[in-house]
Structure formats: C-alpha cells, structure tokens
Design a protein around this motif. Structure first.
Motif, short mmCIF file in Angstrom:
data_model
loop_
_atom_site.label_atom_id
_atom_site.label_comp_id
_atom_site.label_asym_id
_atom_site.label_seq_id
_atom_site.Cartn_x
_atom_site.Cartn_y
_atom_site.Cartn_z
N LEU B 51 -9.26 106.43 21.74
CA LEU B 51 -9.84 105.83 20.75
C LEU B 51 -11.38 105.23 21.36
O LEU B 51 -12.40 105.61 20.91
CB LEU B 51 -9.14 104.33 20.47
N PHE B 52 -11.44 104.88 22.92
CA PHE B 52 -12.42 104.52 23.45
C PHE B 52 -13.39 105.66 23.78
O PHE B 52 -14.45 105.59 24.33
CB PHE B 52 -12.26 103.58 24.51
N ASN B 53 -12.79 106.82 23.77
CA ASN B 53 -13.53 108.18 24.16
C ASN B 53 -14.07 108.80 22.89
O ASN B 53 -14.80 109.68 22.99
CB ASN B 53 -12.74 109.00 24.65
N ASN B 54 -13.53 108.29 21.85
CA ASN B 54 -13.99 108.88 20.42
C ASN B 54 -15.52 108.09 20.16
O ASN B 54 -15.47 107.14 19.54
CB ASN B 54 -13.07 108.58 19.35
N LYS B 55 -16.46 108.94 20.28
CA LYS B 55 -17.73 108.47 20.29
C LYS B 55 -18.14 108.09 18.63
O LYS B 55 -18.45 106.94 18.41
CB LYS B 55 -18.69 109.46 20.38
N GLU B 56 -17.74 108.78 17.61
CA GLU B 56 -17.82 108.36 16.52
C GLU B 56 -17.29 107.13 15.94
O GLU B 56 -17.77 106.33 15.30
CB GLU B 56 -17.58 109.83 15.55
N MET B 57 -15.95 107.21 16.51
CA MET B 57 -15.31 105.95 16.04
C MET B 57 -15.86 104.55 16.70
O MET B 57 -15.95 103.53 16.00
CB MET B 57 -13.63 105.89 16.80
N LEU B 58 -16.36 104.75 17.78
CA LEU B 58 -17.01 103.74 18.54
C LEU B 58 -18.34 103.22 17.74
O LEU B 58 -18.53 102.12 17.37
CB LEU B 58 -17.38 103.83 20.09
N ILE B 59 -18.90 104.24 17.48
CA ILE B 59 -20.37 103.79 16.46
C ILE B 59 -19.99 103.37 14.95
O ILE B 59 -20.37 102.40 14.88
CB ILE B 59 -21.05 105.22 16.13
N GLY B 207 -24.19 105.73 1.31
CA GLY B 207 -25.07 106.81 1.74
C GLY B 207 -24.57 108.09 2.65
O GLY B 207 -23.16 107.96 2.87
N VAL B 208 -25.49 108.73 3.34
CA VAL B 208 -24.66 109.93 4.11
C VAL B 208 -24.74 109.56 5.43
O VAL B 208 -24.05 110.21 6.22
CB VAL B 208 -25.30 111.22 3.73
N GLY B 209 -25.57 108.69 6.04
CA GLY B 209 -25.80 108.37 7.26
C GLY B 209 -24.53 107.84 8.21
O GLY B 209 -23.90 108.58 8.69
N GLU B 210 -24.57 106.72 8.49
CA GLU B 210 -23.88 106.03 9.45
C GLU B 210 -22.23 106.19 9.25
O GLU B 210 -22.06 105.92 7.87
CB GLU B 210 -24.30 104.60 9.63
N PRO B 211 -21.49 106.09 10.20
CA PRO B 211 -20.10 106.13 9.98
C PRO B 211 -19.60 104.64 9.78
O PRO B 211 -20.44 103.88 10.60
CB PRO B 211 -19.49 106.82 11.26
N ILE B 212 -18.85 104.37 9.10
CA ILE B 212 -18.49 103.15 8.91
C ILE B 212 -16.98 102.93 9.09
O ILE B 212 -16.24 103.83 8.60
CB ILE B 212 -18.83 102.24 7.56
N TYR B 218 -10.33 106.32 7.06
CA TYR B 218 -9.72 107.17 5.97
C TYR B 218 -9.87 108.60 6.18
O TYR B 218 -8.87 109.46 5.78
CB TYR B 218 -10.56 106.57 4.81
N THR B 219 -11.03 109.03 6.86
CA THR B 219 -11.50 110.25 6.99
C THR B 219 -10.46 110.76 8.12
O THR B 219 -10.00 112.07 8.05
CB THR B 219 -12.68 110.59 7.58
N MET B 220 -10.01 110.16 8.85
CA MET B 220 -9.41 110.40 10.11
C MET B 220 -7.73 110.95 9.38
O MET B 220 -7.12 111.88 9.97
CB MET B 220 -9.10 109.66 11.22
N ILE B 221 -7.24 110.00 8.74
CA ILE B 221 -5.90 110.04 8.08
C ILE B 221 -5.93 111.24 7.06
O ILE B 221 -4.73 111.74 6.60
CB ILE B 221 -5.16 108.91 7.56
N LYS B 222 -6.98 111.76 6.65
CA LYS B 222 -6.84 112.82 5.56
C LYS B 222 -6.60 113.93 6.28
O LYS B 222 -6.05 114.97 6.13
CB LYS B 222 -8.36 112.81 5.04
N VAL B 223 -7.09 114.16 7.69
CA VAL B 223 -6.80 115.47 8.42
C VAL B 223 -5.39 115.23 8.80
O VAL B 223 -4.55 116.23 8.61
CB VAL B 223 -7.82 115.33 9.74
#
Ligand SMILES: Nc1ncnc2c1ncn2[C@@H]1O[C@H](COP(=O)(O)OP(=O)(O)OP(=O)(O)O)[C@@H](O)[C@H]1O
Ligand SMILES: [Mg+2]
Lengths: 361, 261
Positions: B51-59, B207-212, B218-223
């Motif tokens: 988790l702490f290495n997951n850049k996008e998750m941290l952002i 919008g399309v920009g920043e991950p929340i 939700y996007t993670m569990i879709k995969v």
C-alpha cells in the motif's frame, strides 16, 4: 437630576401593547420596584432599560442622556436575571470577574475586587466552584455579586427570588436590602409578589396591562391605593359600593346602600353624586360585642358568619344587615386565645373613618 | 422472564454480529499472508507495505485528506453560523434550505452539483469542485448539531454577556463559542468522516484529474479484490474510530478544559 427617567415609553408586539405610555422617574440610591401580575409588561420594560429591546416611542434618559439607541454593553446598567444566567463554563470567581475584565480593569484590581465581592455575599470558599455545583441560593448570590462588582449606575433585578423557597426567599430579601445599602447602587426590582415589594422597596410602581396604576411609597400604596386594581392587588381589602353625599377638602360623606352613612378622608376631584367604592383593610376593622363600646362614629350591627384561624391572626367574616360580608383581622395576642367570637354571635363592626379610602369607579 | 431476557440478548448479539463481523474479517484478512480472501494462511504486513509503495493510492489518500479537512473546516464555519442564525432570529426558511441537502438523495445532489459547476460556474472539475460539493452536504449536519445544542441552552446567558459589558464579538468568543464548542467539534468530525468516504457525490464532481480514495478503492476491486483493499480499509476504519473516540471524549471534556481559562 433624576438618575433614570422613563418618558412616554410604549412597546407594542403587533396589535398588542405590552408597555403603554409609561412615565417613571427614579432617583439615585433608590430601591424601586415594578410590581404587577404576570404578563403586565414588567420584563418588557426592564429589557428596554437594559438595552435588549427598543421602545416604539418614548425616551429613556440616564443622567439626562437618552440611551435608547445605546447598545447594552455601553450602558452602565447591569441585570440579575430570573434564571441567574451564570456562565456555566466559568467558575464563581470567573463569573464575577467577567464584567471587570470587559471594562478593562488590571488583573490585580480584578483579583482584589472579586475577593471583596465574594466576601460581601459570603461565598469566599466557593470561588473555584462551577455554577452547577452550587445551590439555588448560592447561585442567586453569585448573580448579585456579578451584577454589582463593577459598580453599575443601576442594577436591574427581574424576579430574582422567584425560584427560591419561602424561607430562603425571606433570608435573601434581608440580604438584598443590606447589600443595596452597603453598595449604594440604585435598584430596579421586578416582582409579582406584593409582600416582597412592600418589604423591600423605597417606592413601588404598580403595573397592570402595560399601564402604571400608581407610583408611591409602600405605606401609601397599601394605605391609600389609588384605584380598584391597586387596592385589590396589594393585600386584602373590603370594598363596598357607595355614592358620595357630600364632599369637602377634609372628608367625604358616603352612603352605603342598605347600611347608612360612612365618612372617608377627603380626596381631590371627588364631588357629590359620584359613585365609587369605599375600601377598608381587614386589620382596620374592629369587632365589638356591643355598640356602646364603639368609641368611633359609625358602627354597623352584624352576625359572625365564619372565621379562619391561621395562628398569629384570625380573620372573622361578619355579615352586615344589608347582606354585605366584611372581613376583620384580629391578632391573637392574648396567650392561649385563638377565638374572641363564635359563629352566629351578634356583633358590631366599626372602623376609624380615616382608615378607609374612597375609590372612583 | 428469564427466557425473554435471553431472547433479547440473543437478538442484540446477532445485530451486533451482523454489523461488526464483516469489519472484523476485513481487518483480519488485511494481515493475511495470501492473495486470496478465503482462508487464513499466516500473519504478514506485506499488504501494508504494498500500500505504501502504491504511488497512486498515496496520492488518492492525500487528496482525500485535503478535501476532507478543507470541506469540514468550511462546513463547520458556515454550519455554525447557520445554526446560530436559525436560533437567534427564529428564521423559518433557513432551516429548510440548510437541512434539505441532508434528506436529498445523494445521486440527485451529485448530478445537480455537476450541472451547476459546469453550466453555471464554468468551473473545471477537480479538487475545488469536490471541496465545494462536500461542504454543501456537510453544512446541514453541522447546523443541526449546533442548533440542537443552542436549543438546550438558556438564551439569557448570551444576553448576560452583553449586559455585563461584552461587545458582540467578545460575547461570541468568551461565552457563545465555548458553550457550543462540543457541538462545533462534533460537527467538524462528522463532516470529516462523511467527506472522507463519500463516493457518489465525489464521483460526479471529481472530473478526470486527481485520484480520490473511495473511487480509487472502487477501481481496485473492479480488477480484483486484493488484501491491499483490506489494508486501506483497515486504516480508514482506524482513522474513523479515532475521530469517534475524540468526539465522545470532547463532549464532556471541552467544557471543563475551557473553564480553566
Ligand atoms: N417578544 C415578544 N413578542 C410578542 N409578545 C411578547 C413578547 N415579549 C413579551 N410579549 C408579551 O407582552 C406581555 C408582557 O410580557 P412581559 O414578559 O413583559 O410580562 P411580565 O410582566 O414580565 O410577566 P411575568 O411576571 O410573567 O414575567 C405578555 O403578554 C407577553 O406575551
Ligand atoms: Mg417577566
């Protein structure tokens, strides 16, 4: 110059007139009481003096300056609220220090004034308690201390003793008189308890439905009520319908239907033919066994109808010849005596003519 | 009598089990040394490390925190003001205006905010639009809490402050605010919790920009449902729990703390 002058003040809520064209002048150092039944406009008037409400018309002058548009914090007037309104998040000392802090006093002075003030109300050992840790009487004393500590020109008290039980109330009344004399602050006191008003005040304004009915010293209010409302509201009083037979400066000759002639003290503006009421306090009425005992003119035969013994006094209800019932109050000052008359006794009722009052309708 | 009591206890236990067992499972499996959420293999902190290495998750987490803090500050200030105004001026319309967003279906609020931002304000969707949207639905909760507290209080306390020489501002700072502080803090924490896990309104206004965060999860569990999701959920739960504990402690604590001033 008077300290406070209320000039033609009127306050309406919609169609309802809560305070109607009131005029009051209060002198420095006075203990002035607003007395009247619930809903007569006492609190409304007090709130206008404190600055929480605006009159629709009229002026309120403090030392000759109209203060109607002055915000409450700028007025040198403090209030003791019926609900005490102590700050629950401050200690007793914090509460009392509040007005001193607001007026920018130095910490040293605040400390010594708070200490002195706590002493005055006998709460020195309660300085660090919170309001919820105090009894009703103690809260009351903190409210007094807080209202007085910054030496306002005027202290307003809205039924401050209303929430206390009878015994504590009497104690606080005495304490209040002493406190006022010590600090010399002018008090405007609101109550609907007539005995409290009589006991405490230098002068009383009797209010009814937004109007001032009479402003006078307690003994005048009690002894010489100006109209039927005041007579009825303050203490007990006997009333008889009368017509004026003869009016002079010194006395009035009145005729009571079915009873005869009585005399009452003269009164300005009364003329022969006027109809009205003759009022006499029960304790001014004497009951005798025989007419010969009466040293005064005018006595009326009757029968004891009933009596009410309450310990220190007994109230006798005597039915007179014309069917009118009159109450007489007799002190039970003789040891062991509780009853001077029995129900059904034939008696004679009389009173000093200057103890009665004629009231116009 | 005895058996009825037992029945009640049983129902209560079942209700709590229903509420908490899923949460416990999430926490337990976040420490499970297996990619599957099916059986316990062994203890690991691997998923937290991932988790702490997951850049996008941290952002995403950072963004969500910024949004939650900003929105709860705005909502607390505005909501407190609304609560005071409703109580002070006995306003009739304001309560309806403030409380409606609470009852409104979230999806409706999301759509209308989206249209408002795009067509009326001409705003580029992003952090700012999300903060405004979250503030909107949090205000009502703060207002209700502050208003309820004010209603339980004696109004003459505030008049007494003015009467004894406090200016309107002093009276607010020294009397009103300390007295409503527990409600204000509770409202702020409530807003924070509502904001940090909000999905629907965020989805519409991001919008399309920043991950929340919630949308990222939700996007993670879709995969696929990886234990990494369990790990982030556990952390979120921990944060919420801390907030709730603070809130319950404050209710009585703030008053005493303030009193020492
Ligand atoms: N804000 C208000 N709006 C409408 N009517 C009011 C308002 N304040 C007071 N009144 C009315 O004015 C009248 C006088 O009220 P006030 O509170 O002055 O009475 P009071 O003499 O203090 O009575 P009490 O002894 O019960 O305290 C009452 O009939 C009351 O209903
Ligand atoms: Mg009143």
């Amino acid at each position: 110059m008077a300290l406070l002058e209320i000039r033609d003040v009127t306050r309406r809520f919609g169609d309802f007139t809560a305070v109607n064209n009131v005029n009051i002048t209060i002198e420095k150092g006075e203990f002035f009481t607003l007395l009247g039944p619930s809903g007569c406009g006492k609190t409304t008037l007090l709130r206008m003096i404190a600055g929480f409400d605006l009159p629709d018309s009229g002026q309120i002058l403090l030392d000759g300056i109209n203060i109607v548009n002055m915000p409450p914090e700028k007025r040198p007037i403090h209030t003791v609220f019926q609900s005490y309104a102590l700050f629950p998040h401050m200690t007793v000392a914090g509460n009392i220090a509040f007005p001193l802090k607001m007026s920018g006093k130095m910490p040293d002075e605040i400390r010594s004034r708070v200490r002195e003030s706590l002493d005055n109300v006998h709460l020195s050992s309660f300085a660090n308690r919170f309001p919820h840790e105090l009894s009703g009487g103690q809260k009351q004393r903190v409210a007094f201390a807080r209202g007085l500590v910054n030496r306002p020109r005027l202290l307003l008290l809205d039924e401050p003793l209303g929430a206390l039980d009878a015994k504590l109330r009497e104690e606080m009344q005495i304490e209040l008189i002493n406190l006022q004399q010590e600090v010399g602050v002018t008090f405007v006191f609101v109550t609907h308890a007539q005995n409290e008003a009589l006991a405490l005040s230098h002068r009383i304004a009797v209010m009814n439905q937004g109007n001032i009915e009479q402003i006078d010293e307690p003994s005048k209010i009690y002894g010489f009520p100006r109209n039927r409302f005041v007579a009825n509201f303050i203490g007990k009083i006997n009333m008889m319908d009368v017509q004026v037979l003869e009016a002079t400066y010194s006395h009035l000759k009145l005729i009571v239907a079915g009873l005869g002639e009585v005399t009452a003290p003269g009164k300005e503006g009364v003329k022969a033919g006027d109809k009205g009421i003759m009022a006499i306090r029960p304790e001014q009425v004497q009951i005798l066994h025989h007419a010969e005992e009466a040293e005064v003119k005018g006595h009326f035969p009757g029968k004891v109808h009933d009596y009410l013994y309450v310990g220190n006094v007994t109230t006798y209800i005597v039915e007179l010849a014309n069917g009118i019932r009159i109450e007489a109050l007799l002190p039970n000052s003789t040891a062991g005596r509780a009853k001077f008359f029995e129900v059904g006794d034939s008696v004679v009722v009389t009173w000093q003519h200057d103890a009665s009052t004629f009231l116009n309708d | 009598m005895q058996s009825r009591n037992f029945g009640l206890w049983l129902v209560a236990a079942l209700v709590y089990a229903f509420l908490y067992i899923p949460l416990v499972i999430v926490v337990v499996y976040s420490f499970n040394d297996s990619k599957l959420n099916t059986e316990w293999v062994g203890f690991t902190l691997f998923w937290y490390e991932a988790l702490f290495n997951n850049k996008e998750m941290l952002i995403a987490a950072r963004n969500s925190l910024i949004i939650a803090v900003s929105a709860s500050i705005c909502a607390t200030v505005l909501g407190t003001m609304a609560g005071l105004a409703i109580h002070r001026y006995k306003l009739k319309v304001l309560p309806i205006l403030v409380f409606t967003p609470i009852a409104m279906p979230e999806i409706l609020l999301g759509v209308s905010l989206l249209l408002f931002f795009l067509q009326v304000l001409n705003l580029t969707l992003g952090m700012v639009s999300i903060i405004i949207a979250h503030t909107t639905f949090c205000i009502g909760f703060v207002t209700i809490i502050v208003w309820a507290r004010l209603q339980g209080m004696n109004w003459s306390v505030f008049e007494a402050a003015r009467d004894l020489g406090a200016s309107p501002w002093q009276s607010f700072r020294l009397v009103t605010l300390p007295l409503i502080m527990p409600a204000v803090v509770a409202g702020a924490l409530m807003s924070f919790i509502l904001s940090i896990d909000d999905f629907v309104i965020t989805f519409f206004t991001k919008g399309v920009g920043e991950p929340i965060l919630p949308i990222q999860i939700y996007t993670m569990i879709k995969v696929s449902i990886t234990p990494e999701v369990n790990a982030i959920s556990t952390l979120l739960m921990l944060l919420t729990l801390v907030m709730i504990i603070i809130a319950t402690m404050l209710d009585s604590g703030v008053l005493r703390g303030e009193a020492k001033q």
